[in-house]
Design an enzyme around this catalytic site. Structure first.
Site, PDB file in Angstrom:
ATOM      1  N   ASP A   1      28.281  20.263   1.577  1.00  0.00           N
ATOM      2  CA  ASP A   1      27.149  21.155   1.332  1.00  0.00           C
ATOM      3  C   ASP A   1      27.617  22.605   1.208  1.00  0.00           C
ATOM      4  O   ASP A   1      26.988  23.533   1.733  1.00  0.00           O
ATOM      5  CB  ASP A   1      26.090  21.040   2.432  1.00  0.00           C
ATOM      6  CG  ASP A   1      24.784  21.757   2.052  1.00  0.00           C
ATOM      7  OD1 ASP A   1      24.524  21.889   0.842  1.00  0.00           O
ATOM      8  OD2 ASP A   1      24.049  22.184   2.969  1.00  0.00           O
TER       9      ASP A   1
ATOM     10  N   HIS B   1      23.226  23.164  -1.427  1.00  0.00           N
ATOM     11  CA  HIS B   1      21.809  22.887  -1.683  1.00  0.00           C
ATOM     12  C   HIS B   1      21.047  24.129  -2.151  1.00  0.00           C
ATOM     13  O   HIS B   1      19.938  24.005  -2.679  1.00  0.00           O
ATOM     14  CB  HIS B   1      21.122  22.252  -0.461  1.00  0.00           C
ATOM     15  CG  HIS B   1      20.917  23.156   0.714  1.00  0.00           C
ATOM     16  ND1 HIS B   1      21.759  23.181   1.806  1.00  0.00           N
ATOM     17  CD2 HIS B   1      19.939  24.063   0.994  1.00  0.00           C
ATOM     18  CE1 HIS B   1      21.307  24.046   2.702  1.00  0.00           C
ATOM     19  NE2 HIS B   1      20.198  24.597   2.220  1.00  0.00           N
TER      20      HIS B   1
ATOM     21  N   SER C   1      20.074  29.799   4.572  1.00  0.00           N
ATOM     22  CA  SER C   1      21.094  28.871   4.080  1.00  0.00           C
ATOM     23  C   SER C   1      22.216  29.610   3.366  1.00  0.00           C
ATOM     24  O   SER C   1      21.972  30.405   2.462  1.00  0.00           O
ATOM     25  CB  SER C   1      20.480  27.877   3.100  1.00  0.00           C
ATOM     26  OG  SER C   1      19.957  26.762   3.763  1.00  0.00           O
TER      27      SER C   1
END
Length: 482
Positions: free
Chosen positions: A152, A122, A227
């Site tokens: 992901d 993402h 992230s």
């Protein structure tokens, strides 16, 4: 209920927050094979309490990077700027440039001296240009080698240099609740940051982040921008990739989720092998979570395991002798409490081997060896992007096959064609077609292949379109004007 939030930081989010924009089975003991654990002790003296995590951070930090991703979007230009008189009064630079840049900021970790970087999918989703900033302040362009939305995860390759510092990959199956952990990344774009906490829980499922929901939970502070950064053990090894947080405010409240490194290893291996997608073992069965009522009807003490609700007669599960109503409780001796756990355990196995499935059948425990093979892509996808003026215009469709069903998590039909992609602003998007939808029939004509849908969609203007779709296991019919 507070939302699960992915934690890449966009430029819009950073601005809104006022920050500078730097862009668990019925546990079957017979299957359990507990590995001897190293002894863990609490601090015994004031001296031990004053010990520092600095050596661990110093060992890990050089391999942690910042990932800056962007894409240039063309914006509609006001036709008035084509008028020379208008430009005379308002100037050549008085109008919009017709271009807008979307940006995303995240973190990553170098896992190979050649410059392989692991981050979250993402972070780079939809992006075309990626740059990576190293701990020594070098900024290097990177190529996207592999995108894996199902986990992901994504793998990048630094375009320049070699012999990069790397972080060793640990074993996420060896960690325990209560183990200390460090999270390293670039929260809110403030720069590389180290936070400390413990492993709060293991095997967190039903989080809704990816297709393989089986996460490490930690209370180490994780925020937007973290992230893709590593969760690190006390030996300076990667045990997970930080991916999401549970939060009302968007900031850390002590509940963060990391993808276990044993899943990450499979994605890295696929990238090193030159693959554009990850080939994973195929079960060839539909699994269902056990409710207390179902468990009682099956004579189980607890609702733990994954019930085989349906089986493909030609799939590996059928070949292994599994039947509807069986309950899978372990994979290679490792407990599997629910369908997500079974999916994760199989997904971390390489294609080509054999897995031993612990199964409960009629109150008896059996072991079923199952070959680990990838889902077949038969028939071929034959992807077609529908054009013209039909409601399907802008949709890319593919033929349905076990591989497609597995990849797109398709439910509800075994025939038809599957929507694999939707173009922004297209008729298909306006119709609210969604990725994973199965087109079963159009104007009462059954659709069995992509070329049939293409023919119907481009067969001339219709007064109306009667469309039968399957979505999320439900079949419905809708009629739209021509």
């Amino acid at each position: 209920m507070p939302p699960i939030q992915r934690i890449a930081a966009s430029a819009a989010l950073m601005a809104a927050l006022g920050f500078f924009v730097l862009a668990p089975v019925m546990s079957a003991p017979v299957f359990a094979q507990a590995a001897p654990a190293s002894e863990r002790t609490a601090p015994q003296s004031r001296t031990e309490i004053l010990l520092s995590f600095a050596p661990v951070a110093k060992k890990a930090q050089p391999a942690v990077v910042n990932v800056f991703a962007s894409r240039v979007e063309k914006m509609p230009t006001n036709p008035l700027f084509d008028d020379p008189i208008f430009r005379r009064f308002f100037g050549e630079g008085g109008g919009p440039s017709g271009r807008n840049t979307a940006q995303s900021l995240g973190s990553g970790v170098i896992v190979d001296p050649s410059g392989l970087v692991v981050t979250n999918h993402h972070v780079i989703e939809g992006m075309t240009d990626v740059k990576v900033s190293l701990s020594d302040k070098r900024e290097i362009p990177a190529k996207i080698l592999l995108r894996d939305p199902r986990t992901d995860l994504a793998v990048l390759k630094l375009a320049e240099g070699d012999n990069f510092p790397v972080m060793e990959l640990g074993d996420s199956d060896a960690i325990e609740v209560g183990d200390l952990a460090l999270a390293i990344g670039n929260p809110f774009g403030v720069g590389q940051t180290v936070t400390q906490g413990i492993v709060s829980a293991l095997a967190r499922t039903q989080v809704g982040i990816s297709d393989y929901g089986f996460f490490i939970q930690t209370d180490a502070a994780i925020n937007p921008g973290n992230s893709g950064g590593p969760l690190v053990d006390m030996n300076g090894r990667v045990i997970g990739i930080n991916s999401a947080i549970f939060s009302k405010s968007g900031g850390s409240v002590g509940i963060g989720f990391a993808i276990p490194v044993n899943m990450v290893k499979i994605v890295i291996a696929a990238a090193k092998g030159g693959g554009k997608q990850v080939r994973r073992p195929w079960l060839g069965a539909t699994l269902q979570a056990l409710s207390r009522e179902i468990a009682e009807n099956l004579g189980l003490e607890r609702p733990s395991g994954a019930l085989l609700a349906d089986i493909d007669a030609k799939g590996p599960a059928a070949d292994a002798g599994l039947k509807r109503g069986d309950v899978i409780v372990s994979v290679d001796g490792q407990a599997a409490d629910d369908p997500e756990a079974v999916g994760y355990r199989l997904a971390t196995k390489p294609v080509g081997g054999v897995a031993s499935l612990g199964v409960l059948r009629g109150g008896k425990k059996i072991v079923a060896p199952m070959k680990l093979v990838a889902a077949p892509e038969v028939p071929a996808r034959d992807a077609i992007k529908i054009k013209g003026q039909s409601p399907f215009a802008g949709a890319t469709v593919v033929n349905i096959s076990p591989a497609v069903i597995e990849e797109l998590s398709v439910q509800g039909a075994s025939s038809g064609v599957v929507v694999a992609d939707i173009e922004e602003g297209s008729f298909a998007q306006q119709l609210n077609l969604q990725k994973g939808d199965i087109v079963i029939a159009v104007n009462d004509r059954k659709i069995g292949a992509t070329r049939e849908l293409d023919q119907v969609a481009n067969g001339g203007r219709a007064y109306y379109w009667k469309i039968t779709l399957a979505r999320g296991g439900q079949v419905f019919t809708t009629v739209v004007g021509g």
